[in-house]
Design a protein around this motif. Structure first.
Motif, PDB file in Angstrom:
ATOM      1  N   ALA A  80       1.526   6.241  -0.389  1.00  7.94           N
ATOM      2  CA  ALA A  80       1.366   5.176  -1.451  1.00  7.94           C
ATOM      3  C   ALA A  80       2.575   4.116  -1.146  1.00  7.94           C
ATOM      4  N   TRP A  81       3.722   4.645  -0.938  1.00  5.66           N
ATOM      5  CA  TRP A  81       4.671   3.705  -0.384  1.00  5.66           C
ATOM      6  C   TRP A  81       4.477   2.606   0.612  1.00  5.66           C
ATOM      7  N   VAL A  82       3.767   2.862   1.627  1.00  4.53           N
ATOM      8  CA  VAL A  82       3.457   2.014   2.682  1.00  4.53           C
ATOM      9  C   VAL A  82       2.034   1.152   2.142  1.00  4.53           C
ATOM     10  N   ALA A  83       1.320   1.791   1.727  1.00  4.67           N
ATOM     11  CA  ALA A  83      -0.142   1.103   1.193  1.00  4.67           C
ATOM     12  C   ALA A  83       0.324  -0.057   0.348  1.00  4.67           C
ATOM     13  N   ARG A  84       1.144   0.240  -0.413  1.00  8.00           N
ATOM     14  CA  ARG A  84       1.693  -0.662  -1.496  1.00  8.00           C
ATOM     15  C   ARG A  84       1.743  -2.138  -1.033  1.00  8.00           C
ATOM     16  N   THR A  85       2.437  -2.465   0.204  1.00  3.74           N
ATOM     17  CA  THR A  85       2.818  -3.725   0.852  1.00  3.74           C
ATOM     18  C   THR A  85       1.639  -4.242   1.616  1.00  3.74           C
ATOM     19  N   LEU A  86       0.579  -3.316   1.779  1.00  2.00           N
ATOM     20  CA  LEU A  86      -0.740  -3.908   2.735  1.00  2.00           C
ATOM     21  C   LEU A  86      -1.515  -4.814   1.930  1.00  2.00           C
ATOM     22  N   PRO A  87      -1.977  -5.851   2.633  1.00  2.00           N
ATOM     23  CA  PRO A  87      -3.020  -6.822   2.016  1.00  2.00           C
ATOM     24  C   PRO A  87      -4.256  -6.247   1.754  1.00  2.00           C
ATOM     25  N   SER A  88      -4.881  -6.416   0.641  1.00  2.00           N
ATOM     26  CA  SER A  88      -6.166  -6.126   0.345  1.00  2.00           C
ATOM     27  C   SER A  88      -7.285  -6.808   1.101  1.00  2.00           C
ATOM     28  N   LYS A  89      -6.859  -7.958   1.492  1.00  2.00           N
ATOM     29  CA  LYS A  89      -7.532  -8.913   2.229  1.00  2.00           C
ATOM     30  C   LYS A  89      -6.970  -9.707   3.441  1.00  2.00           C
ATOM     31  N   ALA A  90      -7.485  -9.336   4.371  1.00  2.00           N
ATOM     32  CA  ALA A  90      -6.323 -10.053   5.633  1.00  2.00           C
ATOM     33  C   ALA A  90      -7.456 -10.542   6.666  1.00  2.00           C
ATOM     34  N   SER A  91      -7.028 -11.603   7.424  1.00  2.00           N
ATOM     35  CA  SER A  91      -7.586 -12.178   8.409  1.00  2.00           C
ATOM     36  C   SER A  91      -7.963 -11.200   9.733  1.00  2.00           C
TER      37      SER A  91
END
Length: 389
Positions: free
Chosen positions: A20-31
């Motif tokens: 959860a800590w890592v995933a929170r900064t990941l873009p929900s949409k990314a090129s």
């Protein structure tokens, strides 16, 4: 390159927290879909989970029983949601080169693995510049970040300015309608350190909230080679973020040193009263504050919804005035003042007001009848709303 098999067993709570800590900064949409992945590296020492969207990187270490070391890349938010929903039992992960098998008690999931070959290399962690208590770090960032802008078209306003001068830190943020400034001391790595940074407020706020529970000192790291990178770490979690390459507004001259009137009000009843009188507005209409000796009168409305008025006791000195504020900005400022009472400093109804925590003693009036701003490590400057007429 063929991906090797991986197998390990890990505590559900530890794994869920790390994901959860890592995933929170990941873009929900990314090129690039690969940037939505969490890289899991299993070694004899346990697991390292990493994420990187080319702006913010995260790394966290987790203890695990690793039977087959290796690396696997999985969709971060999906994996986090799945692991978070599992029963409180050990989680076994097996990767055979094409799919990831998740087993926990009677729950079984089969996930596709992402191609690891093109995953970007995470930046090296910068050199540690100093450290401070995690609870203080969280408090300070929370006080300042509330004033930062959400408008990405003005990147200089979406950041928190951090000034480092030896043992002293100054943090400031603004969205043009208010300024929040906090000063504090920390433990620098060297006495002569000096730096001026503009850090993305959203990243800093999210990192501060997630590090507070560890109880360990928070280390701040700076790129010493003139790069644009900031690092924040505890013993098992590390974050880096690119700095904002823009000039922050000059703000010190905006803060008045003296005031024609001062008011001291208890915060909790004031917040309740603001919420009540705001019920007859659309939520953005101003709340009018009428200050006079001993009394503060709040009022709002006037549209089809009606009019509301409420009086509160108030310690007041100086020239009476009527001033109005955006209720949301006013509540943000009051919520950032971590004392029972707040002191307002005023000059004119058309000029910015200052909010500070109430000191042990309020300053006396000077010979010219003005009042100096009470000394404080936190100051919130708020622009008023112009009233009709």
């Amino acid at each position: 390159m063929d991906q090797q098999s991986v197998s390990f067993t890990v505590s559900k709570d530890d794994f869920s927290s790390a994901l959860a800590w890592v995933a929170r900064t990941l873009p929900s949409k990314a090129s690039q879909p690969i940037l939505r992945g969490v890289l899991i590296e299993a070694t004899d020492d346990g697991l390292q989970l990493s994420g990187f969207d080319r702006e913010v990187s995260t790394k966290v270490r987790v203890s695990a029983d690793v039977s087959e070391p290796g690396k696997v890349l999985v969709a971060g938010r999906l994996a986090s949601n799945i692991i978070g929903a599992l029963p409180d039992k050990p989680v076994r992960i097996d990767y055979d080169g094409t799919k990831v098998l998740v087993n926990c008690g009677s729950s079984h999931f089969e996930l596709p693995a992402m191609t690891i070959d093109d995953y970007p290399v995470l930046p090296d962690f910068p050199q540690v510049a100093g450290s401070l208590d995690p609870h203080l770090f969280t408090e300070v960032i929370g006080q300042v970040a509330i004033a930062s802008s959400r408008d990405d078209t003005l990147p200089m306003l979406t950041g928190i300015r951090m000034e480092i001068d030896g043992e002293h830190l100054v943090l400031a943020a603004t969205d043009r309608f208010r300024f929040a400034v906090r000063t504090l001391d920390w433990v620098p790595a060297r006495a002569d350190i000096f730096a001026e940074l503009l850090i993305p407020a959203r990243t800093l706020a999210e990192t501060a909230r997630s590090l507070d529970s560890t109880g360990e000192p928070v280390e701040i790291a700076l790129d010493q080679d003139g790069g644009r990178l900031l690092g924040i770490s505890t013993s098992d979690r590390r974050t880096t973020t690119r700095l904002i390459d823009s000039d922050f507004p000059k703000f010190r001259s905006l803060f008045p040193k003296t005031h024609t009137s001062l008011a001291s009000v208890e915060i909790a009843p004031l917040l309740d009263a603001i919420r009540r009188v705001s019920l007859v507005t659309d939520g953005n209409s101003p709340v009018k504050m009428d200050f006079e000796e001993g009394t503060l009168t709040l009022s709002a409305g006037g549209s089809d919804l009606g009019v509301a008025k409420e009086q509160l006791p108030c310690a007041f000195a100086g020239e009476p005035l009527v001033i109005a504020f955006h209720p949301g900005y006013l509540k943000d400022g009051l919520g950032s003042v971590h004392t029972d009472r707040v002191v307002f400093g005023f000059n004119q109804a058309s000029r910015s007001a200052v909010l500070v925590p109430e000191p042990d003693e309020l300053p006396e009036a000077s010979a010219d009848g003005t009042f100096p701003t009470p000394e404080s490590s936190f100051t919130y400057l708020l622009m008023p709303v112009r009233l009709p007429g």
